[in-house]
Design a protein around this motif. Structure first.
Motif, PDB file in Angstrom:
ATOM      1  N   MET A   1       1.073  -1.262   0.143  1.00 42.92           N
ATOM      2  CA  MET A   1      -0.178   0.079  -0.078  1.00 42.92           C
ATOM      3  C   MET A   1       0.786   1.329  -0.050  1.00 42.92           C
ATOM      4  SD  MET A   1      -3.123   1.112   2.599  1.00 42.92           S
ATOM      5  CE  MET A   1      -4.307  -0.144   2.238  1.00 42.92           C
ATOM      6  N   ILE A   2       1.144   1.800  -1.289  1.00 45.35           N
ATOM      7  CA  ILE A   2       1.805   2.974  -1.277  1.00 45.35           C
ATOM      8  C   ILE A   2       1.368   4.113  -2.078  1.00 45.35           C
ATOM      9  CG2 ILE A   2       4.057   3.842  -2.346  1.00 45.35           C
ATOM     10  CD1 ILE A   2       5.379   1.149  -1.874  1.00 45.35           C
ATOM     11  N   PHE A   3       1.299   5.364  -1.703  1.00 44.43           N
ATOM     12  CA  PHE A   3       0.688   6.488  -2.298  1.00 44.43           C
ATOM     13  C   PHE A   3       1.974   7.410  -2.832  1.00 44.43           C
ATOM     14  CE2 PHE A   3      -3.200   9.058  -2.295  1.00 44.43           C
ATOM     15  CZ  PHE A   3      -2.946  10.125  -3.475  1.00 44.43           C
ATOM     16  N   ASP A   4       2.408   7.476  -4.132  1.00 47.91           N
ATOM     17  CA  ASP A   4       3.197   8.526  -4.509  1.00 47.91           C
ATOM     18  C   ASP A   4       2.428   9.891  -4.674  1.00 47.91           C
ATOM     19  OD1 ASP A   4       5.242   9.878  -5.754  1.00 47.91           O
ATOM     20  OD2 ASP A   4       5.444   8.555  -7.543  1.00 47.91           O
ATOM     21  N   SER A   5       2.831  10.714  -3.804  1.00 42.16           N
ATOM     22  CA  SER A   5       1.986  11.896  -3.654  1.00 42.16           C
ATOM     23  C   SER A   5       2.492  13.070  -4.689  1.00 42.16           C
ATOM     24  CB  SER A   5       2.179  12.603  -2.209  1.00 42.16           C
ATOM     25  OG  SER A   5       3.309  12.785  -1.730  1.00 42.16           O
ATOM     26  N   HIS A   6       3.669  12.691  -5.640  1.00 42.87           N
ATOM     27  CA  HIS A   6       4.210  13.780  -6.281  1.00 42.87           C
ATOM     28  C   HIS A   6       5.009  13.182  -7.412  1.00 42.87           C
ATOM     29  CE1 HIS A   6       4.966  17.887  -7.054  1.00 42.87           C
ATOM     30  NE2 HIS A   6       5.683  17.329  -8.068  1.00 42.87           N
ATOM     31  N   ALA A   7       4.418  13.005  -8.741  1.00 40.56           N
ATOM     32  CA  ALA A   7       5.098  12.362  -9.807  1.00 40.56           C
ATOM     33  C   ALA A   7       4.794  12.980 -11.171  1.00 40.56           C
ATOM     34  CB  ALA A   7       4.581  11.075 -10.017  1.00 40.56           C
ATOM     35  N   HIS A   8       5.647  12.715 -12.158  1.00 38.84           N
ATOM     36  CA  HIS A   8       5.678  13.384 -13.413  1.00 38.84           C
ATOM     37  C   HIS A   8       5.726  12.317 -14.432  1.00 38.84           C
ATOM     38  CE1 HIS A   8       5.794  17.432 -11.856  1.00 38.84           C
ATOM     39  NE2 HIS A   8       6.757  17.043 -11.058  1.00 38.84           N
ATOM     40  N   TYR A   9       4.612  11.631 -14.924  1.00 34.85           N
ATOM     41  CA  TYR A   9       4.716  10.597 -15.679  1.00 34.85           C
ATOM     42  C   TYR A   9       4.565  10.959 -16.846  1.00 34.85           C
ATOM     43  CZ  TYR A   9       5.577   6.994 -12.191  1.00 34.85           C
ATOM     44  OH  TYR A   9       6.081   5.974 -11.092  1.00 34.85           O
ATOM     45  N   ASP A  10       4.246  12.011 -17.307  1.00 34.84           N
ATOM     46  CA  ASP A  10       3.941  12.530 -18.498  1.00 34.84           C
ATOM     47  C   ASP A  10       5.235  13.300 -18.999  1.00 34.84           C
ATOM     48  OD1 ASP A  10       3.504  14.641 -16.207  1.00 34.84           O
ATOM     49  OD2 ASP A  10       2.951  16.019 -17.878  1.00 34.84           O
ATOM     50  N   ASP A  11       6.317  13.044 -18.385  1.00 35.16           N
ATOM     51  CA  ASP A  11       7.616  13.685 -18.631  1.00 35.16           C
ATOM     52  C   ASP A  11       8.329  12.953 -20.016  1.00 35.16           C
ATOM     53  OD1 ASP A  11      10.760  13.732 -18.249  1.00 35.16           O
ATOM     54  OD2 ASP A  11      10.014  15.457 -17.215  1.00 35.16           O
ATOM     55  N   GLU A  12       9.040  13.503 -20.572  1.00 32.52           N
ATOM     56  CA  GLU A  12       9.482  12.929 -21.889  1.00 32.52           C
ATOM     57  C   GLU A  12      10.369  11.719 -21.345  1.00 32.52           C
ATOM     58  OE1 GLU A  12       9.850  13.784 -25.108  1.00 32.52           O
ATOM     59  OE2 GLU A  12       7.944  14.597 -24.573  1.00 32.52           O
ATOM     60  N   ARG A  32      -1.809   4.378  -5.668  1.00 30.97           N
ATOM     61  CA  ARG A  32      -2.317   5.661  -5.935  1.00 30.97           C
ATOM     62  C   ARG A  32      -1.024   6.414  -6.442  1.00 30.97           C
ATOM     63  NH1 ARG A  32      -6.968   6.549  -1.314  1.00 30.97           N
ATOM     64  NH2 ARG A  32      -8.703   5.383  -2.631  1.00 30.97           N
ATOM     65  N   VAL A  33      -1.316   7.239  -7.205  1.00 33.26           N
ATOM     66  CA  VAL A  33       0.054   8.257  -7.688  1.00 33.26           C
ATOM     67  C   VAL A  33      -0.871   9.626  -8.036  1.00 33.26           C
ATOM     68  CG1 VAL A  33       1.595   8.791  -9.603  1.00 33.26           C
ATOM     69  CG2 VAL A  33       1.359   6.695  -8.906  1.00 33.26           C
ATOM     70  N   LEU A  34      -0.027  10.812  -7.554  1.00 31.11           N
ATOM     71  CA  LEU A  34      -0.726  12.064  -7.859  1.00 31.11           C
ATOM     72  C   LEU A  34       0.346  12.574  -8.679  1.00 31.11           C
ATOM     73  CD1 LEU A  34      -2.918  14.052  -7.064  1.00 31.11           C
ATOM     74  CD2 LEU A  34      -0.971  15.383  -5.859  1.00 31.11           C
ATOM     75  N   ASN A  35      -0.199  12.736  -9.920  1.00 30.73           N
ATOM     76  CA  ASN A  35       0.480  13.241 -10.997  1.00 30.73           C
ATOM     77  C   ASN A  35       0.254  14.808 -11.098  1.00 30.73           C
ATOM     78  OD1 ASN A  35       2.295  11.978 -13.418  1.00 30.73           O
ATOM     79  ND2 ASN A  35       1.518  13.995 -14.443  1.00 30.73           N
ATOM     80  N   CYS A  36       1.510  15.637 -11.256  1.00 36.56           N
ATOM     81  CA  CYS A  36       1.545  17.046 -10.954  1.00 36.56           C
ATOM     82  C   CYS A  36       1.999  17.582 -12.297  1.00 36.56           C
ATOM     83  CB  CYS A  36       2.318  17.350  -9.938  1.00 36.56           C
ATOM     84  SG  CYS A  36       1.768  16.933  -8.378  1.00 36.56           S
ATOM     85  N   GLY A  37       0.837  18.687 -12.721  1.00 37.92           N
ATOM     86  CA  GLY A  37       1.304  19.594 -13.744  1.00 37.92           C
ATOM     87  C   GLY A  37       2.174  20.683 -13.250  1.00 37.92           C
ATOM     88  N   THR A 241       1.422   7.155   5.557  1.00 43.02           N
ATOM     89  CA  THR A 241       1.769   7.847   4.319  1.00 43.02           C
ATOM     90  C   THR A 241       0.449   7.776   3.527  1.00 43.02           C
ATOM     91  OG1 THR A 241       3.324   6.649   3.634  1.00 43.02           O
ATOM     92  CG2 THR A 241       4.142   8.308   4.802  1.00 43.02           C
ATOM     93  N   TYR A 242       0.198   6.664   3.197  1.00 43.67           N
ATOM     94  CA  TYR A 242      -0.891   6.312   2.275  1.00 43.67           C
ATOM     95  C   TYR A 242      -2.213   7.033   2.976  1.00 43.67           C
ATOM     96  CZ  TYR A 242      -4.154   3.559  -0.879  1.00 43.67           C
ATOM     97  OH  TYR A 242      -5.099   3.415  -1.569  1.00 43.67           O
ATOM     98  N   GLU A 243      -2.363   7.029   4.287  1.00 42.50           N
ATOM     99  CA  GLU A 243      -3.636   7.659   4.816  1.00 42.50           C
ATOM    100  C   GLU A 243      -3.585   9.042   4.831  1.00 42.50           C
ATOM    101  OE1 GLU A 243      -4.143   5.631   8.406  1.00 42.50           O
ATOM    102  OE2 GLU A 243      -5.179   3.740   7.520  1.00 42.50           O
ATOM    103  N   ASN A 244      -2.345   9.622   5.045  1.00 41.54           N
ATOM    104  CA  ASN A 244      -2.228  11.079   4.880  1.00 41.54           C
ATOM    105  C   ASN A 244      -2.392  11.664   3.711  1.00 41.54           C
ATOM    106  OD1 ASN A 244      -1.271  10.555   7.597  1.00 41.54           O
ATOM    107  ND2 ASN A 244       1.079  10.846   7.041  1.00 41.54           N
ATOM    108  N   SER A 246      -4.007  10.490   1.140  1.00 39.90           N
ATOM    109  CA  SER A 246      -5.352  10.167   0.852  1.00 39.90           C
ATOM    110  C   SER A 246      -6.577  11.096   1.388  1.00 39.90           C
ATOM    111  CB  SER A 246      -5.944   8.439   1.246  1.00 39.90           C
ATOM    112  OG  SER A 246      -5.247   7.719   0.357  1.00 39.90           O
ATOM    113  N   THR A 247      -6.195  11.566   2.823  1.00 42.10           N
ATOM    114  CA  THR A 247      -6.763  12.396   3.492  1.00 42.10           C
ATOM    115  C   THR A 247      -6.736  13.820   2.873  1.00 42.10           C
ATOM    116  OG1 THR A 247      -6.584  11.378   5.639  1.00 42.10           O
ATOM    117  CG2 THR A 247      -7.246  13.608   5.731  1.00 42.10           C
ATOM    118  N   LEU A 248      -5.494  14.065   2.456  1.00 40.82           N
ATOM    119  CA  LEU A 248      -5.077  15.651   2.025  1.00 40.82           C
ATOM    120  C   LEU A 248      -5.992  15.606   0.707  1.00 40.82           C
ATOM    121  CD1 LEU A 248      -3.668  18.271   1.986  1.00 40.82           C
ATOM    122  CD2 LEU A 248      -1.864  17.344   0.980  1.00 40.82           C
TER     123      LEU A 248
END
Length: 251
Positions: A1-12, A32-37, A241-244, A246-248
């Motif tokens: 159970m891992i949440f990557d809270s900041h990624a850029h998978y649209d990167d070249e 879960r992954v949060l991809n950031c613009g 960190t996963y729960e944190n 997910s809450t935010l």
């Protein structure tokens, strides 16, 4: 159970093998992954990623290096926030590391996006590089907005001020580096319920992959290092960190 809270998978860096990377990180237990613009283009590609992959969510916003894009596109960012899988405004903030970017313009763009987050009731993902004092001033100006300082690089004293505003701190592979004394001190002394883990991929790969292209499967090294620092179990760090996150991000 891992949440990557900041990624850029649209990167070249991922353009030739994204499907293989997605399969790899799923097999590693990333749920879960949060991809950031970071500019208007990456906000669009981030939104596209959230449509394509069920476990990827998004944040849309303009990085301080592209601050001049904010003012003509703030309504477009607001429209993107209506997408059901866009969970935050980001990555926004201040970067004073380079002298080539106008600080007053950055502050104005930062405040514009903080105001959008406040109006629409979204959390924020903040980039703060060598701009701690001004970042804190803006955060205090927008009471009620919650968020995370991603890739946290400040002191323990600054961390305590940020926590007073009910923000989270995000930690990358930097915490595994031999010279990461400040990050280790902060992790040691702040509550686990205020910590997020992140890759900032394709950057910031942790030891033993330092210098390689980063991806979310490497977060196990970040979680393990935090567990060592705090003297707790690896599973406890992953769960908290996963729960944190997910809450935010209201997931």
């Amino acid at each position: 159970m891992i949440f990557d809270s900041h990624a850029h998978y649209d990167d070249e860096a991922f353009k030739n093998d994204l499907e293989e990377v997605i399969d790899k990180i799923k097999r590693a237990g990333v749920n879960r992954v949060l991809n950031c613009g970071a500019d208007l283009k990456s906000c669009i590609t981030t939104t596209e990623l959230t449509h394509k992959y069920d476990f990827i969510y998004g944040a849309v916003g303009i990085h301080p290096h592209s601050a001049d894009e904010v003012f003509n596109n703030i309504n477009k960012i607001g429209d993107m926030l209506q997408n059901e899988k866009i969970q935050a405004v980001g990555e926004i903030g201040l970067d004073y590391y380079y002298d080539t970017h106008d600080r007053n313009l950055q502050i104005k763009a930062f405040k514009e996006q903080m105001d959008l987050a406040k109006q629409l009731d979204f959390p924020v993902v903040i980039h703060d590089r060598d701009a701690h004092e001004d970042t804190l001033k803006v955060i205090k100006e927008f009471k009620g907005v919650k968020g995370v300082l991603h890739c946290y690089s400040g002191s323990l004293e600054f961390a305590k001020e940020i926590l007073k505003e009910d923000y989270y701190l995000g930690f990358t592979g930097v915490v595994t580096f031999k010279n990461a004394k400040k990050a280790i001190e902060v992790v040691q002394h702040i509550p686990l319920d205020k910590i997020l883990i992140e890759t900032d991929c394709p950057y910031m790969a942790p030891v033993p992959h330092r210098g390689e292209r980063n991806d979310s499967s490497y977060l196990l090294h970040v979680a393990d290092k935090i567990a060592q620092i705090k003297g707790i179990g690896y599973d406890e760090v992953c769960k908290a960190t996963y729960e944190n996150a997910s809450t935010l991000f209201r997931l």
